[in-house]
Design a protein around this motif. Structure first.
Motif, PDB file in Angstrom:
ATOM      1  N   LEU A  11       4.773   9.534   1.411  1.00 36.35           N
ATOM      2  CA  LEU A  11       4.535   9.401   2.982  1.00 36.35           C
ATOM      3  C   LEU A  11       4.750  10.748   3.699  1.00 36.35           C
ATOM      4  O   LEU A  11       4.326  10.733   4.769  1.00 36.35           O
ATOM      5  N   TRP A  60      -4.513  15.905   1.355  1.00 38.57           N
ATOM      6  CA  TRP A  60      -3.653  14.788   1.299  1.00 38.57           C
ATOM      7  C   TRP A  60      -3.648  14.292   2.961  1.00 38.57           C
ATOM      8  O   TRP A  60      -3.846  13.011   2.945  1.00 38.57           O
ATOM      9  N   ARG A  66      -5.353   6.037   6.591  1.00 40.44           N
ATOM     10  CA  ARG A  66      -4.318   4.897   6.224  1.00 40.44           C
ATOM     11  C   ARG A  66      -3.412   4.456   7.440  1.00 40.44           C
ATOM     12  O   ARG A  66      -3.455   3.465   7.730  1.00 40.44           O
ATOM     13  N   TYR A 116       9.518   9.050   0.014  1.00 39.73           N
ATOM     14  CA  TYR A 116       8.835   7.877  -0.180  1.00 39.73           C
ATOM     15  C   TYR A 116      10.104   6.900   0.041  1.00 39.73           C
ATOM     16  O   TYR A 116      11.196   7.024   0.043  1.00 39.73           O
ATOM     17  N   HIS A 122      -4.128  10.057   4.286  1.00 35.78           N
ATOM     18  CA  HIS A 122      -2.967   9.594   5.030  1.00 35.78           C
ATOM     19  C   HIS A 122      -3.418   9.100   6.226  1.00 35.78           C
ATOM     20  O   HIS A 122      -2.709   7.923   6.788  1.00 35.78           O
ATOM     21  N   ARG A 138       6.497   3.016  -2.827  1.00 35.89           N
ATOM     22  CA  ARG A 138       6.648   4.260  -3.876  1.00 35.89           C
ATOM     23  C   ARG A 138       5.654   5.219  -3.722  1.00 35.89           C
ATOM     24  O   ARG A 138       5.364   5.902  -4.560  1.00 35.89           O
ATOM     25  N   GLU A 139       4.907   5.300  -2.649  1.00 37.12           N
ATOM     26  CA  GLU A 139       3.830   6.308  -2.228  1.00 37.12           C
ATOM     27  C   GLU A 139       4.443   7.339  -1.357  1.00 37.12           C
ATOM     28  O   GLU A 139       5.055   7.297  -0.586  1.00 37.12           O
ATOM     29  N   GLU A 188       0.863  -1.172  -0.138  1.00 36.92           N
ATOM     30  CA  GLU A 188      -0.202   0.096   0.055  1.00 36.92           C
ATOM     31  C   GLU A 188       0.865   1.149   0.036  1.00 36.92           C
ATOM     32  O   GLU A 188       0.498   2.225  -0.414  1.00 36.92           O
ATOM     33  N   ILE A 189       2.007   1.196   0.704  1.00 35.82           N
ATOM     34  CA  ILE A 189       2.769   2.349   0.656  1.00 35.82           C
ATOM     35  C   ILE A 189       4.134   2.383  -0.330  1.00 35.82           C
ATOM     36  O   ILE A 189       4.808   3.226  -0.110  1.00 35.82           O
TER      37      ILE A 189
END
Length: 165
Positions: free
Chosen positions: A44, A103, A110, A61, A107, A41-42, A38-39
């Protein structure tokens, strides 16, 4: 399971190392619940770096490969706040407001979802990011137990993709 002592910073000014630690904390939260995909290369976390003229906005990221994680920062936008008569002077402010208003709520949800999935018996034994960095030495002399009133009375201060880790 979650307490008010848990912090997941996601925005800083001029500190890529802090954002690497913040991204690492999110990765370490998602590992035990097996939700690293889920994370992957997202973005953060974000940082804004500036001097008297130039402003740089970065997204931070992680690239997760099994037990190995590499941390990166990606340049989102760079601009000269004095060019064109200061036409872009509010760009960083608008970006920051959008981070908080658009955003961050997603976040945060999540993060809460991952925290809710943590097993009760979990022990976070995280290895140091930089061995022997000396960053934790001498903290006793820094009076970390300042009261909120002391902190609030302090005077205000002014002040491309890169691999981290």
């Amino acid at each position: 399971m979650a307490t008010y002592y848990m912090y997941f910073p996601f925005l800083t000014c001029e500190n890529a190392y802090s954002m690497t630690l913040a991204v690492r904390a999110v990765v370490e939260l998602f590992r035990p619940v097996k939700r690293e995909k889920e994370i992957y290369r997202e973005i953060l976390a974000f940082s804004v770096s500036h001097d008297h003229r130039l402003v740089r906005i970065y997204g931070h990221y992680a690239v997760i490969d099994g037990v190995n994680t590499t941390f990166y920062r990606h340049t989102i936008h760079t601009f000269d706040s004095t060019a064109l008569g200061g036409e872009d002077r509010w760009t960083a402010h608008k970006f920051t407001k959008n981070v908080y208003n658009t955003w961050m709520p997603t976040h945060f949800k999540r993060l809460c979802s991952a925290i809710d999935d943590l097993p009760l018996e979990l022990d976070f034994d995280v290895r140091p990011l930089l061995q022997g960095s000396g960053l934790s030495q001498g903290l006793e002399s820094h009076h970390l137990s300042q009261s909120l009133a002391e902190v609030l009375s302090l005077p205000p201060f002014s002040k491309q993709t890169e691999k981290r880790g």
